[in-house]
Design a protein around this motif. Sequence first.
Motif, PDB file in Angstrom:
ATOM      1  N   SER A  57      39.584  12.032 144.845  1.00  0.00           N
ATOM      2  CA  SER A  57      39.056  11.270 143.712  1.00  0.00           C
ATOM      3  C   SER A  57      37.900  10.380 144.144  1.00  0.00           C
ATOM      4  O   SER A  57      36.923  10.210 143.404  1.00  0.00           O
ATOM      5  CB  SER A  57      40.173  10.420 143.089  1.00  0.00           C
ATOM      6  OG  SER A  57      41.134  11.234 142.463  1.00  0.00           O
ATOM      7  N   ASP A 103      51.964   9.822 152.716  1.00  0.00           N
ATOM      8  CA  ASP A 103      52.495   8.940 151.682  1.00  0.00           C
ATOM      9  C   ASP A 103      53.709   8.192 152.235  1.00  0.00           C
ATOM     10  O   ASP A 103      54.731   8.811 152.532  1.00  0.00           O
ATOM     11  CB  ASP A 103      52.895   9.785 150.465  1.00  0.00           C
ATOM     12  CG  ASP A 103      53.393   8.940 149.302  1.00  0.00           C
ATOM     13  OD1 ASP A 103      53.560   7.725 149.473  1.00  0.00           O
ATOM     14  OD2 ASP A 103      53.605   9.523 148.218  1.00  0.00           O
ATOM     15  N   THR A 113      44.959   6.023 150.379  1.00  0.00           N
ATOM     16  CA  THR A 113      43.542   6.343 150.586  1.00  0.00           C
ATOM     17  C   THR A 113      43.124   6.113 152.028  1.00  0.00           C
ATOM     18  O   THR A 113      42.007   6.459 152.404  1.00  0.00           O
ATOM     19  CB  THR A 113      42.644   5.490 149.676  1.00  0.00           C
ATOM     20  OG1 THR A 113      42.872   4.102 149.932  1.00  0.00           O
ATOM     21  CG2 THR A 113      42.926   5.784 148.213  1.00  0.00           C
ATOM     22  N   SER A 168      44.038  11.329 146.247  1.00  0.00           N
ATOM     23  CA  SER A 168      43.406  10.006 146.200  1.00  0.00           C
ATOM     24  C   SER A 168      42.032  10.039 146.864  1.00  0.00           C
ATOM     25  O   SER A 168      41.049   9.538 146.314  1.00  0.00           O
ATOM     26  CB  SER A 168      44.305   8.972 146.878  1.00  0.00           C
ATOM     27  OG  SER A 168      45.532   8.819 146.191  1.00  0.00           O
ATOM     28  N   LEU A 204      49.712  13.017 147.417  1.00  0.00           N
ATOM     29  CA  LEU A 204      49.040  11.830 146.882  1.00  0.00           C
ATOM     30  C   LEU A 204      47.838  11.417 147.731  1.00  0.00           C
ATOM     31  O   LEU A 204      46.769  11.099 147.180  1.00  0.00           O
ATOM     32  CB  LEU A 204      50.037  10.678 146.740  1.00  0.00           C
ATOM     33  CG  LEU A 204      49.514   9.423 146.041  1.00  0.00           C
ATOM     34  CD1 LEU A 204      48.954   9.749 144.673  1.00  0.00           C
ATOM     35  CD2 LEU A 204      50.626   8.378 145.938  1.00  0.00           C
ATOM     36  N   ALA A 233      41.577  -1.434 143.060  1.00  0.00           N
ATOM     37  CA  ALA A 233      42.290  -0.757 144.155  1.00  0.00           C
ATOM     38  C   ALA A 233      42.953  -1.783 145.059  1.00  0.00           C
ATOM     39  O   ALA A 233      44.087  -1.580 145.522  1.00  0.00           O
ATOM     40  CB  ALA A 233      41.327   0.114 144.946  1.00  0.00           C
ATOM     41  N   GLU A 269      50.198   2.386 147.150  1.00  0.00           N
ATOM     42  CA  GLU A 269      48.922   2.681 146.498  1.00  0.00           C
ATOM     43  C   GLU A 269      47.742   2.352 147.405  1.00  0.00           C
ATOM     44  O   GLU A 269      46.739   3.058 147.421  1.00  0.00           O
ATOM     45  CB  GLU A 269      48.806   1.914 145.181  1.00  0.00           C
ATOM     46  CG  GLU A 269      49.738   2.410 144.092  1.00  0.00           C
ATOM     47  CD  GLU A 269      49.457   3.840 143.673  1.00  0.00           C
ATOM     48  OE1 GLU A 269      48.389   4.373 143.994  1.00  0.00           O
ATOM     49  OE2 GLU A 269      50.333   4.451 143.032  1.00  0.00           O
ATOM     50  N   SER A 281      46.184   2.642 141.022  1.00  0.00           N
ATOM     51  CA  SER A 281      46.033   3.979 141.586  1.00  0.00           C
ATOM     52  C   SER A 281      44.572   4.431 141.558  1.00  0.00           C
ATOM     53  O   SER A 281      43.905   4.352 140.518  1.00  0.00           O
ATOM     54  CB  SER A 281      46.888   4.980 140.800  1.00  0.00           C
ATOM     55  OG  SER A 281      46.621   6.297 141.229  1.00  0.00           O
ATOM     56  N   VAL A 282      44.112   4.942 142.689  1.00  0.00           N
ATOM     57  CA  VAL A 282      42.755   5.478 142.782  1.00  0.00           C
ATOM     58  C   VAL A 282      42.601   6.717 141.902  1.00  0.00           C
ATOM     59  O   VAL A 282      41.494   7.029 141.450  1.00  0.00           O
ATOM     60  CB  VAL A 282      42.415   5.797 144.251  1.00  0.00           C
ATOM     61  CG1 VAL A 282      41.108   6.562 144.367  1.00  0.00           C
ATOM     62  CG2 VAL A 282      42.335   4.518 145.062  1.00  0.00           C
ATOM     63  N   LEU A 283      43.694   7.412 141.627  1.00  0.00           N
ATOM     64  CA  LEU A 283      43.623   8.583 140.767  1.00  0.00           C
ATOM     65  C   LEU A 283      43.113   8.217 139.370  1.00  0.00           C
ATOM     66  O   LEU A 283      42.477   9.032 138.693  1.00  0.00           O
ATOM     67  CB  LEU A 283      45.003   9.239 140.642  1.00  0.00           C
ATOM     68  CG  LEU A 283      45.588   9.828 141.921  1.00  0.00           C
ATOM     69  CD1 LEU A 283      46.959  10.419 141.649  1.00  0.00           C
ATOM     70  CD2 LEU A 283      44.674  10.892 142.502  1.00  0.00           C
TER      71      LEU A 283
END
Length: 484
Positions: free
Chosen positions: A346, A239, A234, A343, A339, A17, A230, A22-24
């Motif tokens: 997730s 975004d 989180t 994120s 997003l 990260a 990115e 991407s945390v996804l």
Amino acid sequence: MGLAGILAGLALLVWLAYRGWSVLLLAPAAALIAAAFAGEPLLAHWTQTFMGSAGRFVAQFFPIFLLGALFGKLMEDSGSVTAIAEYLTEKLGAERAVLAVVLAGAIVTYGGVSLFVAYFVLAPMATALFRQADIPRRLMPAAIIVGSSTFTMSALPGTPAIPNTIPMPFFGTTPFAAPGLGIMASAIMLGIGLWWLGRAEAVARARGEGFGDDRGPAADAAAGDPVVRERAVTANGFDPAEIQRSTPAPDRPNIVAAAAPLVVVVVVNLLMSFVILPRVDAGFLAEPRWGGTTLSAVAGVWAVATALAAAIVTLLAFSAWRLPSLRATMDAGANAAVLPIFSVASLVGFGSVVAAMPAFDAVRDWVLGIGGGPLVSLAVATNVLAALTGSASGGLTIALEALGPTFMAIAAEKSLDPGLLHRIAVIGAGTLDILPHNGAIITLLAVCGCTHRESYGDIVVVGIGGSMVALIAVILVGGLVGSF
């Protein structure tokens, strides 16, 4: 092996990260690593544990993410945030540049404007003010942090910031949890921040250090940087890629029109929390069709969502006609929420899988065994996880998803007010999250055109130092006299 798997999954999540992955993708991969080490069924944990928990988070908090991002984008494109900043600049003058930046950040974020929207508006304002006052550019990020990312994010009662809303379903609280302690913590954070910035400015003047080189605008480059994006999503509910995807109004509204939506957020939030919702007969929520829930579990989200919706209506009434493309602005605001919520969801899913591992009992026992009682344990848990993930929202959701029911059981046993747990959890998550890999810090430095080497030391003092002192004070006072 189970504990090794938890640590390996967390290490992978944190390392990649930070490198901009991407945390996804990372969160489910890290969860499956933890499950594999424990010999647990992988597909079942992915589709049932991970996705079930992530889905519940989206179901609970998407209204706040959506309305918050939409409100922030409307405030930005209407020129309202800039109008408030310019008004404070005019009233305070360049000689009080630091105070003007701090107050502007505090007013707009407490009024519900997304943190990152505030960054992209406040940075150009701070650049102009600091250049005029000949204050070093390197102090700009710390000044913006004090106003937008400390007390208005985690301590001031009623703040609609995402971290302050996350504990509400877990603890059955409102955004105004432990208001007296929150005001005390806010005063500490603000006082330490202004003291340090004033000291740093005086030292710089004594050394003859001025504004420095003019590096030009940095906000556009930061908004388009995929790595910044990115890391940022989180850390906040907006975004950055959507910053440039609409056309702002050609002029600014007057200060009344600009500030009215912020006032509406605060007033409606207060009325919903203490006047309207407590009088609602919500017994129907216990029926299966409504999820078998209670009013206390949803009241906080309802209050904040209603406040943001009312503010959006107010803003449209004042400024919709001024926007070159209302649909483009609203589309960008809605898209800006997607997003970030997925994120953070997730990360919630990862936390649920970790909590389901047999080895997690050892982690729970360690956390609860920390000296100082449950308040200290809760503060340590949220601090550590926020530090590791570089996100107050992410660390807080992982901690509460895994340990929230345990702390609620302890609160009932020891007659602790859940509001006290709420306030400590949020302040704790907003303390050590401000490490170098935090997405908000990386974004802010990029927007201000500064580097970690130049500005991070001052950020540590005003962000981490001030919040840590406030957290300790809340734990001590709350432990002695309870919540108020």
